[in-house]
Design a protein around this motif. Structure first.
Motif, mmCIF file in Angstrom:
data_model
loop_
_atom_site.group_PDB
_atom_site.id
_atom_site.type_symbol
_atom_site.label_atom_id
_atom_site.label_comp_id
_atom_site.label_asym_id
_atom_site.label_seq_id
_atom_site.Cartn_x
_atom_site.Cartn_y
_atom_site.Cartn_z
ATOM 1 N N LYS A 176 -1.183 -0.998 11.510
ATOM 2 C CA LYS A 176 -2.546 -0.489 11.641
ATOM 3 C C LYS A 176 -2.604 1.007 11.953
ATOM 4 N N ALA A 177 -1.810 1.466 12.887
ATOM 5 C CA ALA A 177 -1.840 2.886 13.264
ATOM 6 C C ALA A 177 -1.448 3.779 12.085
ATOM 7 N N GLN A 181 -10.285 3.241 1.406
ATOM 8 C CA GLN A 181 -10.920 2.344 2.366
ATOM 9 C C GLN A 181 -9.875 1.393 2.907
ATOM 10 N N ILE A 182 -10.107 0.923 4.119
ATOM 11 C CA ILE A 182 -9.227 -0.076 4.718
ATOM 12 C C ILE A 182 -9.809 -1.435 4.368
ATOM 13 N N GLU A 214 -4.313 3.813 9.478
ATOM 14 C CA GLU A 214 -5.419 4.678 9.895
ATOM 15 C C GLU A 214 -5.063 6.155 9.737
ATOM 16 N N GLU A 215 -3.829 6.527 10.000
ATOM 17 C CA GLU A 215 -3.379 7.914 9.816
ATOM 18 C C GLU A 215 -3.394 8.291 8.329
ATOM 19 N N LYS A 226 -5.246 6.944 5.993
ATOM 20 C CA LYS A 226 -6.650 7.050 5.579
ATOM 21 C C LYS A 226 -7.224 8.402 5.989
ATOM 22 N N SER A 227 -6.932 8.852 7.179
ATOM 23 C CA SER A 227 -7.406 10.152 7.661
ATOM 24 C C SER A 227 -6.888 11.284 6.773
#
Length: 178
Positions: A17-18, A35-36, A21-22, A24-25
């Motif tokens: 997950k981490a 998109q997630i 998210e990185e 995606k950023s």
């Protein structure tokens, strides 16, 4: 890990997950649409290895027959085994298990099939295969047809597929279809 290389404009990545998210950023900063997705299965990635054996364990119990129509693997980019000896020695079962933990390589498979002379792609069930083919083969001569439609009845859609094949020059025995 790229779990799905669908076409030039769509890929799916899988990871903790981490990390997701990185990524995606970073994609947003580069103005790349992302998109997630609302699931965390890990299918078609090494993360799924602990579950793959339990899922594929039952494959040895099936009485698998020699296919009458070639099928292609989006893992190996080759046709599935079509000889009784390969089916009996577990080749198909091993390939099926491998498919659970390796990338789905639709883009490469579509390109490979096109190089091998395939010019008609039929989406049998629900999915986005036709869109993947359209994106991958843009500018080339080919035909995509969807055998399923949520807007048309089964017979109407089947006739649509038959009409598409007929207009592309294929001889059809419509008695088999009706």
């Amino acid at each position: 890990y790229c779990s799905h290389d669908n076409c030039p404009h769509q890929s799916i990545f899988c990871g903790p997950k981490a990390v997701v998210e990185e990524v995606k950023s970073r994609l947003q900063k580069a103005k790349i649409l992302s998109q997630i997705l609302p699931f965390t299965s890990g299918f078609h990635a090494p993360y799924f290895e602990p579950y793959a054996q339990a899922i594929s364990a039952h494959l040895d119990r099936f009485d698998i027959q020699v296919p009458h129509t070639p099928s292609w693997s989006a893992s190996t980019l080759e046709k599935y085994p079509d000889q009784a000896s390969q089916l009996a020695n577990g080749t198909l079962q091993a390939l099926s298990a491998k498919h659970l933990v390796e990338s789905v390589r639709f883009r490469e498979l579509i390109e490979h099939m096109y190089q091998e002379g395939v010019r008609v792609f039929i989406q049998v069930g629900l999915g986005s295969l036709s869109s993947f083919v359209d994106d991958t083969l843009r500018g080339k001569e080919y035909l995509t047809l969807d055998a399923h439609s949520e807007r048309k009845g089964s017979m109407e859609q089947l006739l649509h597929v038959a009409g598409g094949l007929f207009s592309a020059g294929y001889n059809l025995d419509l008695g088999v279809w009706l």
